[in-house]
Design a protein around this motif. Structure first.
Motif, PDB file in Angstrom:
ATOM      1  N   GLU A 207       1.310   6.633  -1.113  1.00 30.33           N
ATOM      2  CA  GLU A 207       2.538   5.873  -0.884  1.00 30.33           C
ATOM      3  C   GLU A 207       2.832   5.742   0.607  1.00 30.33           C
ATOM      4  N   ARG A 208       2.580   6.797   1.357  1.00 32.98           N
ATOM      5  CA  ARG A 208       2.786   6.754   2.803  1.00 32.98           C
ATOM      6  C   ARG A 208       1.827   5.754   3.450  1.00 32.98           C
ATOM      7  N   GLN A 209       0.577   5.763   3.008  1.00 31.02           N
ATOM      8  CA  GLN A 209      -0.407   4.840   3.571  1.00 31.02           C
ATOM      9  C   GLN A 209      -0.074   3.398   3.213  1.00 31.02           C
ATOM     10  N   LYS A 210       0.389   3.193   2.008  1.00 25.26           N
ATOM     11  CA  LYS A 210       0.777   1.838   1.601  1.00 25.26           C
ATOM     12  C   LYS A 210       1.954   1.337   2.436  1.00 25.26           C
ATOM     13  N   ALA A 211       2.886   2.235   2.740  1.00 29.90           N
ATOM     14  CA  ALA A 211       4.043   1.850   3.551  1.00 29.90           C
ATOM     15  C   ALA A 211       3.611   1.460   4.957  1.00 29.90           C
TER      16      ALA A 211
END
Length: 244
Positions: A223-227
């Motif tokens: 989720e952090r990488q997608k953000a």
């Protein structure tokens, strides 16, 4: 049931992909150690092996043998410029008026561009290109009077040696990037996807309790990488709109 969500690691930049895969490798410590299915052990070992191969390739790609030659030839052209400039400057004080006058004209060409030896390598090449053109266009009889041609030839040879070394460095960098780094990254990505599929399958078959920590942590990283990727895409889109 907990499940690792999908992340297209192919879309990540090289440094991002490496960093993400390294974090996932660290998280494998949270996978169950007792009564671990052999398929999971094999998957973790394969992932570790492929990641280490990717790591080794990246480290090797950062060391370019041609860099040594570039550094040496850059120093060589610096010395050539300094030597020629100093020679012409000294000839400005020649006791023969015609020689001193010719030297003053030649020195004005050096002064026109200033000292390029402290500039970035590409900038220095631009300055030397222009300076050499001016020197070669300088009156032939005055070049002969100053015995300047041998100095010009040396400076030109040193600059050409640098350009050849720089081209070799660029070619080597490109070859490594599209070669071994790409190959090992692809293998590491495949091993990652296999690990994710294995964990998801085992969690579905055996229940997710033993895999919950690993799944939760990896999902948080995803989720952090997608953000990060979304923010970069949005920023790029705004920059494009502004440019229009």
């Amino acid at each position: 049931m907990k499940k690792i969500v999908t992340l297209n690691v192919k879309q990540l930049r090289t440094e991002e992909c490496f960093g993400y895969l390294k974090l996932v490798l660290a998280e494998t410590e949270n996978l169950p150690e007792e009564e671990t299915p052999s398929i999971l052990t094999t998957s973790v070992n394969t992932y570790t092996d492929k990641f280490n191969g990717y790591d080794t390739a990246l480290k090797a790609s950062a060391v370019n043998p041609a860099t040594v030659s570039v550094t040496a030839t850059d120093a060589g052209r610096d010395d050539a410029w300094r030597g020629t400039n100093a020679y012409v400057k000294a000839m400005c004080n020649h006791p023969t008026a015609d020689v001193a006058s010719a030297a003053a004209e030649a020195k004005s060409l050096f002064d026109k561009y200033g000292d390029p030896t402290s500039l970035a390598q590409t900038e220095e090449s631009g300055v030397l290109h222009n300076l050499l053109q001016d020197l070669e266009a300088f009156d032939a009889s005055k070049r002969t009077l100053l015995n300047l041609d041998v100095w010009i030839a040396d400076l030109k040879a040193k600059e050409e040696a640098f350009l050849a070394a720089a081209a070799e460095r660029t070619e080597a960098d490109a070859a490594r990037q599209v070669g071994i780094v790409k190959e090992t990254r692809t293998a590491a990505e495949a091993a990652y996807r296999s690990l994710v599929d294995t964990v998801n399958a085992l969690a579905m078959i055996n229940g997710d309790a033993a895999y919950a920590t690993f799944i939760d942590h990896v999902n948080a990283m995803i989720e952090r990488q997608k953000a990060i990727s979304k923010a970069r895409s949005t920023r790029a889109k705004k920059e494009d709109e502004f440019a229009e």
